[in-house]
Design an enzyme around this catalytic site. Structure first.
Site, PDB file in Angstrom:
ATOM      1  N   GLY A   1      16.255  52.718 -25.097  1.00 19.75           N
ATOM      2  CA  GLY A   1      16.880  52.138 -23.911  1.00 19.75           C
ATOM      3  C   GLY A   1      17.753  53.209 -23.311  1.00 19.75           C
ATOM      4  O   GLY A   1      17.852  54.318 -23.853  1.00 19.75           O
TER       5      GLY A   1
ATOM      6  N   ARG B   1       9.511  52.896 -16.958  1.00 18.35           N
ATOM      7  CA  ARG B   1       8.742  53.799 -17.815  1.00 18.35           C
ATOM      8  C   ARG B   1       7.608  53.029 -18.477  1.00 18.35           C
ATOM      9  O   ARG B   1       7.655  51.793 -18.547  1.00 18.35           O
ATOM     10  CB  ARG B   1       9.672  54.348 -18.917  1.00 18.35           C
ATOM     11  CG  ARG B   1      10.951  54.956 -18.372  1.00 18.35           C
ATOM     12  CD  ARG B   1      12.072  54.921 -19.426  1.00 18.35           C
ATOM     13  NE  ARG B   1      13.358  55.301 -18.853  1.00 18.35           N
ATOM     14  CZ  ARG B   1      13.987  56.446 -19.104  1.00 18.35           C
ATOM     15  NH1 ARG B   1      13.481  57.293 -19.951  1.00 18.35           N
ATOM     16  NH2 ARG B   1      15.128  56.725 -18.531  1.00 18.35           N
TER      17      ARG B   1
ATOM     18  N   LYS C   1      23.371  59.956 -15.211  1.00 11.36           N
ATOM     19  CA  LYS C   1      22.983  60.433 -16.547  1.00 11.36           C
ATOM     20  C   LYS C   1      24.174  61.114 -17.217  1.00 11.36           C
ATOM     21  O   LYS C   1      24.838  61.942 -16.596  1.00 11.36           O
ATOM     22  CB  LYS C   1      21.815  61.411 -16.408  1.00 11.36           C
ATOM     23  CG  LYS C   1      21.112  61.714 -17.701  1.00 11.36           C
ATOM     24  CD  LYS C   1      19.758  62.346 -17.462  1.00 11.36           C
ATOM     25  CE  LYS C   1      19.090  62.752 -18.766  1.00 11.36           C
ATOM     26  NZ  LYS C   1      17.769  63.348 -18.545  1.00 11.36           N
TER      27      LYS C   1
ATOM     28  N   ASP D   1      12.676  62.787 -16.867  1.00 16.10           N
ATOM     29  CA  ASP D   1      13.437  63.138 -18.066  1.00 16.10           C
ATOM     30  C   ASP D   1      13.226  64.597 -18.471  1.00 16.10           C
ATOM     31  O   ASP D   1      12.501  64.899 -19.410  1.00 16.10           O
ATOM     32  CB  ASP D   1      13.111  62.207 -19.241  1.00 16.10           C
ATOM     33  CG  ASP D   1      14.148  61.094 -19.323  1.00 16.10           C
ATOM     34  OD1 ASP D   1      14.978  60.967 -18.404  1.00 16.10           O
ATOM     35  OD2 ASP D   1      14.130  60.347 -20.323  1.00 16.10           O
TER      36      ASP D   1
ATOM     37  N   ARG E   1      22.341  56.920 -22.656  1.00 19.23           N
ATOM     38  CA  ARG E   1      23.370  57.806 -22.091  1.00 19.23           C
ATOM     39  C   ARG E   1      23.286  57.857 -20.574  1.00 19.23           C
ATOM     40  O   ARG E   1      23.662  58.833 -19.945  1.00 19.23           O
ATOM     41  CB  ARG E   1      23.218  59.200 -22.652  1.00 19.23           C
ATOM     42  CG  ARG E   1      21.852  59.819 -22.434  1.00 19.23           C
ATOM     43  CD  ARG E   1      21.969  61.286 -22.600  1.00 19.23           C
ATOM     44  NE  ARG E   1      20.671  61.914 -22.768  1.00 19.23           N
ATOM     45  CZ  ARG E   1      20.516  63.200 -22.837  1.00 19.23           C
ATOM     46  NH1 ARG E   1      21.544  63.994 -22.757  1.00 19.23           N
ATOM     47  NH2 ARG E   1      19.318  63.720 -22.979  1.00 19.23           N
TER      48      ARG E   1
ATOM     49  N   ASP F   1       8.350  56.922 -23.475  1.00 22.26           N
ATOM     50  CA  ASP F   1       9.577  56.514 -22.770  1.00 22.26           C
ATOM     51  C   ASP F   1       9.988  57.559 -21.733  1.00 22.26           C
ATOM     52  O   ASP F   1      10.934  57.331 -20.983  1.00 22.26           O
ATOM     53  CB  ASP F   1      10.716  56.251 -23.755  1.00 22.26           C
ATOM     54  CG  ASP F   1      10.968  57.427 -24.685  1.00 22.26           C
ATOM     55  OD1 ASP F   1      10.052  57.789 -25.436  1.00 22.26           O
ATOM     56  OD2 ASP F   1      12.065  58.001 -24.634  1.00 22.26           O
TER      57      ASP F   1
HETATM   58  P1  AMP Z   1      15.461  61.639 -24.503  1.00 25.37           P
HETATM   59  O1  AMP Z   1      15.113  62.536 -25.654  1.00 25.37           O
HETATM   60  O2  AMP Z   1      16.562  62.182 -23.632  1.00 25.37           O
HETATM   61  O3  AMP Z   1      14.285  61.218 -23.719  1.00 25.37           O
HETATM   62  O4  AMP Z   1      16.101  60.330 -25.152  1.00 25.37           O
HETATM   63  C1  AMP Z   1      15.445  59.482 -26.054  1.00 25.37           C
HETATM   64  C2  AMP Z   1      16.307  58.294 -26.352  1.00 25.37           C
HETATM   65  O5  AMP Z   1      17.536  58.703 -26.955  1.00 25.37           O
HETATM   66  C3  AMP Z   1      16.694  57.458 -25.138  1.00 25.37           C
HETATM   67  O6  AMP Z   1      16.794  56.125 -25.545  1.00 25.37           O
HETATM   68  C4  AMP Z   1      18.038  58.031 -24.790  1.00 25.37           C
HETATM   69  O7  AMP Z   1      18.832  57.146 -24.047  1.00 25.37           O
HETATM   70  C5  AMP Z   1      18.634  58.317 -26.157  1.00 25.37           C
HETATM   71  N1  AMP Z   1      19.596  59.421 -26.128  1.00 25.37           N
HETATM   72  C6  AMP Z   1      19.348  60.729 -25.960  1.00 25.37           C
HETATM   73  N2  AMP Z   1      20.483  61.434 -26.007  1.00 25.37           N
HETATM   74  C7  AMP Z   1      21.497  60.558 -26.188  1.00 25.37           C
HETATM   75  C8  AMP Z   1      22.906  60.666 -26.314  1.00 25.37           C
HETATM   76  N3  AMP Z   1      23.538  61.834 -26.254  1.00 25.37           N
HETATM   77  N4  AMP Z   1      23.606  59.532 -26.491  1.00 25.37           N
HETATM   78  C9  AMP Z   1      23.003  58.337 -26.555  1.00 25.37           C
HETATM   79  N5  AMP Z   1      21.683  58.166 -26.455  1.00 25.37           N
HETATM   80  C10 AMP Z   1      20.926  59.257 -26.277  1.00 25.37           C
HETATM   81 MG    MG Z   2      14.027  60.098 -22.253  1.00 26.61          MG
END
Ligand code: AMP
Ligand code: MG
Length: 491
Positions: free
Chosen positions: A93, A186, A116, A265, A96, A255
């Site tokens: 979800g 997504r 973001k 992303d 961040r 996602d």
């Molecule tokens: P991403 O690798 O950026 O596509 O993120 C994958 C998942 O991890 C998504 O659900 C993001 O919201 C969560 N996520 C990534 N980085 C963070 C962070 N620093 N804090 C909280 N959730 C994160």
């Molecule tokens: Mg992502």
């Protein structure tokens, strides 16, 4: 006559916030300490009828640093799930980021504003909810670079810096980026409703997507298969462009796949300096699941994940039949995208062979393809290994000259004159591409508090086909240290 507005006057109409409450968490951004404006994109502001003359840095830092809510916004963190590196993860979800809301502009377009790096939400799991300056600059510049190339992408309205630090590669400054796109839905949104067996809501989501993004499908006998077909077509077009420009996304989890077929992303992405079929952009991707040459297959696999979620709405045979057409659809698009880069508009039997031979030479010689195409655009006829091409072809001049001779012969079958062709080629062959080292230089300077390069690169990448006198050195071969840049999931 369109009239422009101030930030306080934006025409919010938050349709996603009217969907079932279980689909999101209503939440507010958590402000960052001592925020300041790093960059504002006036081109993107036009998307939401925002008047660049009516914004000031303090106001942007307040609204997009999480201190104050924009009048009319209704912020929320979206729930979705997805397949990460091949495994289903039900716990995803917006961890961040928050959707601030949707602006309905005077053209009738609906644009999502997403912040973001906006702090923890119900979906943050154990992470801090933040984005660091380094990754935010990369996303900010990459969005504009993709736009400049004509590759579908999310965009970015502004970038906000702060005095708050968090731990990544050591302690790093946090930032917030305001992402603009027509679509934050997504593949993972569909996966969540399918795997949690909420099939009525799945239909509700599909109806919402059709109404908002694919209204033509409503006239179809089964609107859902028609929607799926459009998603597949737009996604095939996207990945063909990535392959034609040597772009590696790095983390093609479901996602991170937009149902509108936009590059979405940005993380450890790379425009390859030297063409390498199996290039892995993400150091954390040990098995090379998301290596450059695998992207089309992975995207096909991701589309299969999406198709699976539509089983409650569409018969299996129709979905499978459509899914089977993806490789063909992609190959057709890829050939087309590659052909226009060498100035071929017409179709001839040996075109695919000519193109394949060129890309085989690229792979063999680790060619800097984007510089090659730019130099080819500037060539005079007859083609030979003149100085500008020589730097790409010196390792095997005989094979290259053979290819150039065949290419030149093929060109004679085109209707266009050399000046026309040059114009067509320049439109698809940028002088500038966002190389990792360019982003690194901008990050280095920004970390010292100097944001000029971020802003200069933004305008270069917006118009990458033109000359930019002061920054023309970015057309040159990358420096040696560029090869040592290492990108990870935190990039
Ligand atoms: P991403 O690798 O950026 O596509 O993120 C994958 C998942 O991890 C998504 O659900 C993001 O919201 C969560 N996520 C990534 N980085 C963070 C962070 N620093 N804090 C909280 N959730 C994160
Ligand atoms: Mg992502």
């Amino acid at each position: 006559m369109l009239s422009l507005r101030s930030l306080e006057q934006l025409n919010f109409d938050n349709s996603y916030a009217r969907m079932p409450e279980e689909w999101f968490q209503r939440t507010r951004p958590l402000p960052l300490k001592d925020t300041h404006l790093i960059s504002f994109n006036a081109r993107v502001a036009q998307r939401i009828d925002l008047d660049p003359c009516q914004v000031n840095p303090d106001q942007l830092a307040r609204y997009f640093g999480g201190h104050e809510a924009l009048p009319g916004s209704s912020s929320l963190a979206m729930k979705y799930t997805g397949h990460q590196f091949g495994q289903y993860n039900p716990h995803l979800g917006d961890g961040r980021g928050v959707l601030l809301g949707e602006v309905l502009n005077q053209k009738g377009e609906r644009w999502d504003l997403h912040l973001k790096g906006a702090g923890q939400t119900a979906f943050s799991r154990f992470a801090d909810g933040r984005a660091v300056l380094r990754s935010s600059i990369r996303e900010y510049l990459a969005s504009e670079a993709m736009y400049g190339l004509g590759v579908p992408t999310t965009e970015a309205l502004c970038l906000i810096g702060s005095e708050e630090y968090t731990s990544r590669l050591g302690m790093e400054p946090c930032a917030m980026l305001c992402r603009l796109t027509r679509c934050h839905i997504r593949f993972g949104h569909f996966e969540w409703l399918y795997y949690s067996k909420r099939h009525d809501e799945l239909k509700q989501l599909a109806d919402y997507v059709i109404q908002r993004y694919f209204p033509d499908c409503q006239a179809h006998e089964n609107p859902y298969i028609s929607m799926y077909q459009q998603v597949q077509t737009q996604t095939a077009y996207l990945v063909a462009l990535w392959q034609a420009y040597g772009f590696v996304h790095g983390v093609l989890n479901t996602d991170n796949m937009s149902i509108l077929g936009e590059t979405f992303d940005y993380g450890p992405f790379t425009f390859m300096d030297h063409y390498e079929k199996d290039h892995i952009a993400n150091k954390n991707d040990d098995a090379g699941r998301y290596a450059f040459s695998r992207q089309p297959n992975i995207v096909h696999w991701n589309l299969a994940c999406l198709a699976q979620t539509l089983l409650p709405l569409v018969d299996r045979a129709s979905l499978e039949e459509t899914l089977e057409t993806f490789p063909q659809e992609f190959e057709k698009q890829l050939l087309q995208r590659r052909k226009v880069r060498i100035g071929l508009q017409a179709s001839h039997v040996n075109d695919a062979d000519l193109i394949d031979r060129l890309w085989t030479l690229f792979a063999k010689h680790r060619t800097d393809i984007n510089r090659f195409f730019s130099d080819l655009t500037d060539q005079q006829y007859p083609l030979n290994l003149s100085q500008s091409l020589d730097q790409h072809t010196q390792k095997e001049p005989v094979a290259w000259q053979q290819w150039l001779n065949d290419y030149q012969q093929r060109i004679t079958l085109e209707a266009s004159s050399p000046p026309m062709r040059k114009q067509q080629m320049r439109a698809v062959n940028p002088r500038f591409i966002l190389r990792n080292y360019m982003a690194e230089e901008a990050i280095r300077e920004a970390t010292q508090g100097d944001y000029r390069l971020v802003n200069q690169l933004l305008s270069v990448l917006r118009n990458p086909h033109e000359q930019h006198t002061e920054l023309n050195h970015y057309q040159d071969a990358p420096p040696d240290w560029a090869a040592a840049i290492c990108l990870t999931c935190s990039s």
